[in-house]
Design a protein around this motif. Structure first.
Motif, PDB file in Angstrom:
ATOM      1  N   GLY A  32       0.816  -1.224   0.000  1.00  0.00           N
ATOM      2  CA  GLY A  32       0.000   0.000   0.000  1.00  0.00           C
ATOM      3  C   GLY A  32       0.841   1.262   0.000  1.00  0.00           C
ATOM      4  N   ASN A  33       1.961   1.252   0.755  1.00  0.00           N
ATOM      5  CA  ASN A  33       2.758   2.494   0.768  1.00  0.00           C
ATOM      6  C   ASN A  33       3.969   2.412  -0.168  1.00  0.00           C
ATOM      7  OD1 ASN A  33       4.749   1.120   2.206  1.00  0.00           O
ATOM      8  ND2 ASN A  33       3.950   1.785   4.190  1.00  0.00           N
ATOM      9  N   THR A  34       4.047   1.328  -0.950  1.00  0.00           N
ATOM     10  CA  THR A  34       5.071   1.115  -1.997  1.00  0.00           C
ATOM     11  C   THR A  34       6.509   1.292  -1.504  1.00  0.00           C
ATOM     12  OG1 THR A  34       5.070   3.378  -2.912  1.00  0.00           O
ATOM     13  CG2 THR A  34       3.435   1.841  -3.824  1.00  0.00           C
ATOM     14  N   ALA A  35       6.763   0.998  -0.237  1.00  0.00           N
ATOM     15  CA  ALA A  35       8.143   1.066   0.289  1.00  0.00           C
ATOM     16  C   ALA A  35       8.786  -0.300   0.093  1.00  0.00           C
ATOM     17  CB  ALA A  35       8.130   1.462   1.759  1.00  0.00           C
ATOM     18  N   PHE A  36       9.069  -0.649  -1.152  1.00  0.00           N
ATOM     19  CA  PHE A  36       9.494  -2.013  -1.476  1.00  0.00           C
ATOM     20  C   PHE A  36      10.947  -2.303  -1.117  1.00  0.00           C
ATOM     21  CE2 PHE A  36       5.971  -1.323  -4.563  1.00  0.00           C
ATOM     22  CZ  PHE A  36       5.111  -2.281  -4.046  1.00  0.00           C
ATOM     23  N   ILE A  37      11.812  -1.297  -1.210  1.00  0.00           N
ATOM     24  CA  ILE A  37      13.238  -1.504  -0.942  1.00  0.00           C
ATOM     25  C   ILE A  37      13.626  -0.665   0.273  1.00  0.00           C
ATOM     26  CG2 ILE A  37      15.571  -1.276  -1.875  1.00  0.00           C
ATOM     27  CD1 ILE A  37      13.964  -3.246  -3.514  1.00  0.00           C
ATOM     28  N   LEU A  38      14.223  -1.314   1.288  1.00  0.00           N
ATOM     29  CA  LEU A  38      14.543  -0.628   2.553  1.00  0.00           C
ATOM     30  C   LEU A  38      13.279   0.052   3.076  1.00  0.00           C
ATOM     31  CD1 LEU A  38      18.178   0.576   1.695  1.00  0.00           C
ATOM     32  CD2 LEU A  38      17.501  -1.319   3.181  1.00  0.00           C
ATOM     33  N   GLY A  39      13.315   1.357   3.356  1.00  0.00           N
ATOM     34  CA  GLY A  39      12.106   2.023   3.845  1.00  0.00           C
ATOM     35  C   GLY A  39      11.906   1.829   5.337  1.00  0.00           C
ATOM     36  N   ARG A  40      10.740   2.250   5.815  1.00  0.00           N
ATOM     37  CA  ARG A  40      10.484   2.284   7.256  1.00  0.00           C
ATOM     38  C   ARG A  40      10.494   0.890   7.893  1.00  0.00           C
ATOM     39  NH1 ARG A  40       6.747   2.505  11.521  1.00  0.00           N
ATOM     40  NH2 ARG A  40       5.240   1.323  10.291  1.00  0.00           N
ATOM     41  N   GLU A  41       9.878  -0.082   7.221  1.00  0.00           N
ATOM     42  CA  GLU A  41       9.832  -1.432   7.815  1.00  0.00           C
ATOM     43  C   GLU A  41      11.247  -1.978   8.023  1.00  0.00           C
ATOM     44  OE1 GLU A  41       7.202  -3.142   8.909  1.00  0.00           O
ATOM     45  OE2 GLU A  41       5.626  -1.835   8.145  1.00  0.00           O
ATOM     46  N   ALA A  42      12.114  -1.752   7.015  1.00  0.00           N
ATOM     47  CA  ALA A  42      13.487  -2.259   7.123  1.00  0.00           C
ATOM     48  C   ALA A  42      14.228  -1.543   8.250  1.00  0.00           C
ATOM     49  CB  ALA A  42      14.221  -2.095   5.794  1.00  0.00           C
ATOM     50  N   ALA A  43      14.052  -0.231   8.344  1.00  0.00           N
ATOM     51  CA  ALA A  43      14.735   0.532   9.403  1.00  0.00           C
ATOM     52  C   ALA A  43      14.265   0.063  10.782  1.00  0.00           C
ATOM     53  CB  ALA A  43      14.480   2.025   9.220  1.00  0.00           C
ATOM     54  N   GLU A  44      12.958  -0.138  10.931  1.00  0.00           N
ATOM     55  CA  GLU A  44      12.421  -0.613  12.211  1.00  0.00           C
ATOM     56  C   GLU A  44      12.930  -2.015  12.526  1.00  0.00           C
ATOM     57  OE1 GLU A  44      10.277   0.875  14.516  1.00  0.00           O
ATOM     58  OE2 GLU A  44      10.756   2.696  13.382  1.00  0.00           O
ATOM     59  N   PHE A  45      12.943  -2.873  11.519  1.00  0.00           N
ATOM     60  CA  PHE A  45      13.427  -4.234  11.752  1.00  0.00           C
ATOM     61  C   PHE A  45      14.899  -4.216  12.172  1.00  0.00           C
ATOM     62  CE2 PHE A  45      15.718  -8.012  10.287  1.00  0.00           C
ATOM     63  CZ  PHE A  45      15.191  -8.920  11.198  1.00  0.00           C
ATOM     64  N   GLU A  46      15.697  -3.389  11.506  1.00  0.00           N
ATOM     65  CA  GLU A  46      17.122  -3.316  11.860  1.00  0.00           C
ATOM     66  C   GLU A  46      17.284  -2.925  13.331  1.00  0.00           C
ATOM     67  OE1 GLU A  46      19.265  -2.178   7.597  1.00  0.00           O
ATOM     68  OE2 GLU A  46      18.665  -0.561   8.934  1.00  0.00           O
ATOM     69  N   ARG A  47      16.495  -1.967  13.759  1.00  0.00           N
ATOM     70  CA  ARG A  47      16.562  -1.525  15.160  1.00  0.00           C
ATOM     71  C   ARG A  47      16.147  -2.658  16.101  1.00  0.00           C
ATOM     72  NH1 ARG A  47      13.616   1.082  18.034  1.00  0.00           N
ATOM     73  NH2 ARG A  47      11.871   1.302  16.585  1.00  0.00           N
ATOM     74  N   GLU A  48      15.031  -3.288  15.783  1.00  0.00           N
ATOM     75  CA  GLU A  48      14.508  -4.349  16.658  1.00  0.00           C
ATOM     76  C   GLU A  48      15.445  -5.552  16.693  1.00  0.00           C
ATOM     77  OE1 GLU A  48       9.931  -2.938  15.629  1.00  0.00           O
ATOM     78  OE2 GLU A  48      10.673  -4.838  14.830  1.00  0.00           O
ATOM     79  N   PHE A  49      16.013  -5.882  15.539  1.00  0.00           N
ATOM     80  CA  PHE A  49      16.893  -7.061  15.501  1.00  0.00           C
ATOM     81  C   PHE A  49      18.218  -6.778  16.219  1.00  0.00           C
ATOM     82  CE2 PHE A  49      19.776 -10.212  13.464  1.00  0.00           C
ATOM     83  CZ  PHE A  49      19.138 -11.353  13.936  1.00  0.00           C
ATOM     84  N   ALA A  50      18.742  -5.555  16.085  1.00  0.00           N
ATOM     85  CA  ALA A  50      19.961  -5.182  16.819  1.00  0.00           C
ATOM     86  C   ALA A  50      19.710  -5.327  18.319  1.00  0.00           C
ATOM     87  CB  ALA A  50      20.393  -3.765  16.467  1.00  0.00           C
ATOM     88  N   ALA A  51      18.562  -4.819  18.783  1.00  0.00           N
ATOM     89  CA  ALA A  51      18.234  -4.922  20.212  1.00  0.00           C
ATOM     90  C   ALA A  51      18.125  -6.387  20.624  1.00  0.00           C
ATOM     91  CB  ALA A  51      16.928  -4.174  20.498  1.00  0.00           C
ATOM     92  N   TYR A  52      17.514  -7.184  19.760  1.00  0.00           N
ATOM     93  CA  TYR A  52      17.348  -8.608  20.060  1.00  0.00           C
ATOM     94  C   TYR A  52      18.704  -9.295  20.239  1.00  0.00           C
ATOM     95  CZ  TYR A  52      15.814 -13.429  19.786  1.00  0.00           C
ATOM     96  OH  TYR A  52      15.603 -14.752  20.073  1.00  0.00           O
ATOM     97  N   CYS A  53      19.665  -8.922  19.396  1.00  0.00           N
ATOM     98  CA  CYS A  53      20.999  -9.540  19.449  1.00  0.00           C
ATOM     99  C   CYS A  53      21.889  -8.902  20.516  1.00  0.00           C
ATOM    100  CB  CYS A  53      21.700  -9.416  18.096  1.00  0.00           C
ATOM    101  SG  CYS A  53      20.878 -10.310  16.781  1.00  0.00           S
ATOM    102  N   GLY A  54      21.453  -7.787  21.080  1.00  0.00           N
ATOM    103  CA  GLY A  54      22.294  -7.107  22.054  1.00  0.00           C
ATOM    104  C   GLY A  54      23.490  -6.421  21.421  1.00  0.00           C
ATOM    105  N   VAL A  55      23.284  -5.862  20.231  1.00  0.00           N
ATOM    106  CA  VAL A  55      24.354  -5.118  19.553  1.00  0.00           C
ATOM    107  C   VAL A  55      23.870  -3.699  19.236  1.00  0.00           C
ATOM    108  CG1 VAL A  55      25.437  -7.129  18.481  1.00  0.00           C
ATOM    109  CG2 VAL A  55      23.648  -5.901  17.239  1.00  0.00           C
ATOM    110  N   GLY A  56      24.812  -2.857  18.894  1.00  0.00           N
ATOM    111  CA  GLY A  56      24.477  -1.476  18.582  1.00  0.00           C
ATOM    112  C   GLY A  56      23.811  -1.307  17.230  1.00  0.00           C
ATOM    113  N   HIS A  57      24.182  -2.151  16.271  1.00  0.00           N
ATOM    114  CA  HIS A  57      23.728  -1.939  14.898  1.00  0.00           C
ATOM    115  C   HIS A  57      23.443  -3.253  14.185  1.00  0.00           C
ATOM    116  CE1 HIS A  57      25.590   2.014  15.537  1.00  0.00           C
ATOM    117  NE2 HIS A  57      26.593   1.317  16.055  1.00  0.00           N
ATOM    118  N   ALA A  58      22.418  -3.230  13.336  1.00  0.00           N
ATOM    119  CA  ALA A  58      22.186  -4.333  12.399  1.00  0.00           C
ATOM    120  C   ALA A  58      21.882  -3.707  11.048  1.00  0.00           C
ATOM    121  CB  ALA A  58      21.018  -5.204  12.859  1.00  0.00           C
ATOM    122  N   VAL A  59      22.532  -4.225  10.012  1.00  0.00           N
ATOM    123  CA  VAL A  59      22.327  -3.711   8.655  1.00  0.00           C
ATOM    124  C   VAL A  59      21.661  -4.802   7.827  1.00  0.00           C
ATOM    125  CG1 VAL A  59      23.407  -2.648   6.634  1.00  0.00           C
ATOM    126  CG2 VAL A  59      24.498  -2.427   8.889  1.00  0.00           C
TER     127      VAL A  59
END
Ligand SMILES: *Cc1c(COP(=O)(O)O)cnc(C)c1O
Length: 374
Positions: A32-59
């Protein structure tokens, strides 16, 4: 499920049905919002996954193989350098090093856990060694403290191949948080799996994070501005949205995997005690997340054939060690040089394991195994 239906190594359908509404809504949102590459979902996932792993960053990136290659390149592991890793792993661990221009050097694994035998590492170090790459195979961490200690003393890097170990722990530290960088795969069958290819690099180093962020997107931090020749390996928005739905449930699914493994332990106790078969050992230092439940069977190929004929779709991880693959013949590592690895490759058998595996299914697997061993 009828008593005669085959039992697959993994069952992605059962899990999808348990989260269908949420996943379908998440996918629709991205479309619906056509954010097919990276975008908000990817940025949020990177943040959540970094926290899950106990690291500062996930790319986020295209897949686990790219994650390894991005990590190697960002750490300067390239032509003229060597990485020390194991031959008892999926090909990507070493293949990504070759793509980066480096040469893999294989050390043997331990007979009990089938993880890197740390006592073999020091002898494999040369003045070209750039990194040690332990693989957290089957869902449990390699023995990281002595690896990190050797790396620190010798001034070399550590990249964790954590593709099979989302949420695994070593002495209370999460897989992916211990080395200079770690590669994760979200291949659909992994413990945290997307609905297509996806991967991520985890790191605590902000400079490495910045470098990999550009490298995955044509060496660019902003449009029209390319600092170096990177590549195209970006996380897609639909995959990120699916991963966010699944990440919330990962700990519960890990508990279910551990419970299924414990059920196999109980059902196969007599076989283990009789010495007919062995299980790959759990290290007391680790919290195993059971990507795979692996046993060792002397007549593996015969037993696997009988299991398959009985509708039990067991697997092998992995039947041909990397130094015996045609792709690595140029390394000239002779057969017989990694005896523990070579013996394991002939014996390992992975039983069906996924969070939704029922007690009835586990019983059928155990019964079929007993019959096959007769
Ligand atoms: C799956 C896997 C990879 C590669 O991940 P892809 O996403 O399939 O590229 C690398 N190493 C190991 C140990 C794996 O199991």
């Amino acid at each position: 499920m009828p008593e005669t239906d085959p039992i697959n190594l993994v069952d992605l359908k059962a899990q999808y049905l348990s989260i269908k509404d949420e996943v379908d809504a998440a996918i629709s949102r991205v479309i619906g919002n056509t954010a097919f590459i990276l975008g908000r979902e990817a940025a949020e996932f990177e943040r959540e996954f970094a926290a899950y792993c106990g690291v500062g960053h996930a790319v986020g990136c295209g897949n686990g193989t790219d994650a390894l290659e991005l990590a190697y390149e960002a750490l300067g592991i390239g032509p003229g350098s060597e990485i020390i890793t194991v031959a008892h792993t999926f090909i990507a661990t070493a293949e990504a090093a070759v793509r980066a221009g480096a040469k893999p050097v294989f050390v043997d694994v331990r007979d009990d856990t089938l993880l890197m035998d740390v006592s073999k590492v020091e002898a494999a170090i040369t003045d070209r060694t750039a990194a040690i790459v332990p693989v957290h195979l089957y869902g449990q961490c390699a023995d990281m403290d002595p690896i990190l200690d050797i790396a620190r003393r010798r001034g070399i890097r550590v990249v964790e191949d954590a593709a099979q170990a989302h949420g695994a722990e070593y002495k209370g530290r999460r897989a992916g948080s211990m080395g200079d960088a770690a590669a994760f795969s979200f291949y659909p069958g992994k413990n945290l799996g997307a609905y297509g290819d996806a991967g991520a690099v985890a790191t605590n180093d902000p400079a490495l994070d910045a470098r990999i962020r550009k490298a995955r997107d044509h060496g660019s931090a902003s449009k029209y501005d390319h600092e170096f020749a990177g590549r195209n390996s970006r996380l897609d928005g639909i995959q990120a949205a699916v991963l966010r739905v699944k990440l919330k449930r990962l700990d519960a699914w890990t508990e279910a995997r551990r419970a299924a493994a414990a059920r196999y332990d109980a059902l196969l106790k007599d076989l283990f005690e009789s010495g007919r078969i062995r299980r790959v050992a759990e290290s007391p230092d680790c919290r195993h997340v059971y990507h795979l439940y692996v046993i060792r069977v002397p007549d593996r190929d015969g037993v696997l054939e009988k299991l398959n004929a009985a509708g039990i779709r067991a697997g092998m991880h992995y039947p041909v060690p990397l130094h015996m693959q045609k792709a690595f013949a140029w390394l000239g590592v002779p057969k017989g040089s990694l005896p523990v690895t070579e013996k394991a490759a002939a014996e390992v058998l992975s039983l069906p394991l996924y969070p939704e595996l029922t007690e009835g299914q586990a019983r059928r697997v155990a019964e079929a195994l007993k019959v096959a061993l007769r």
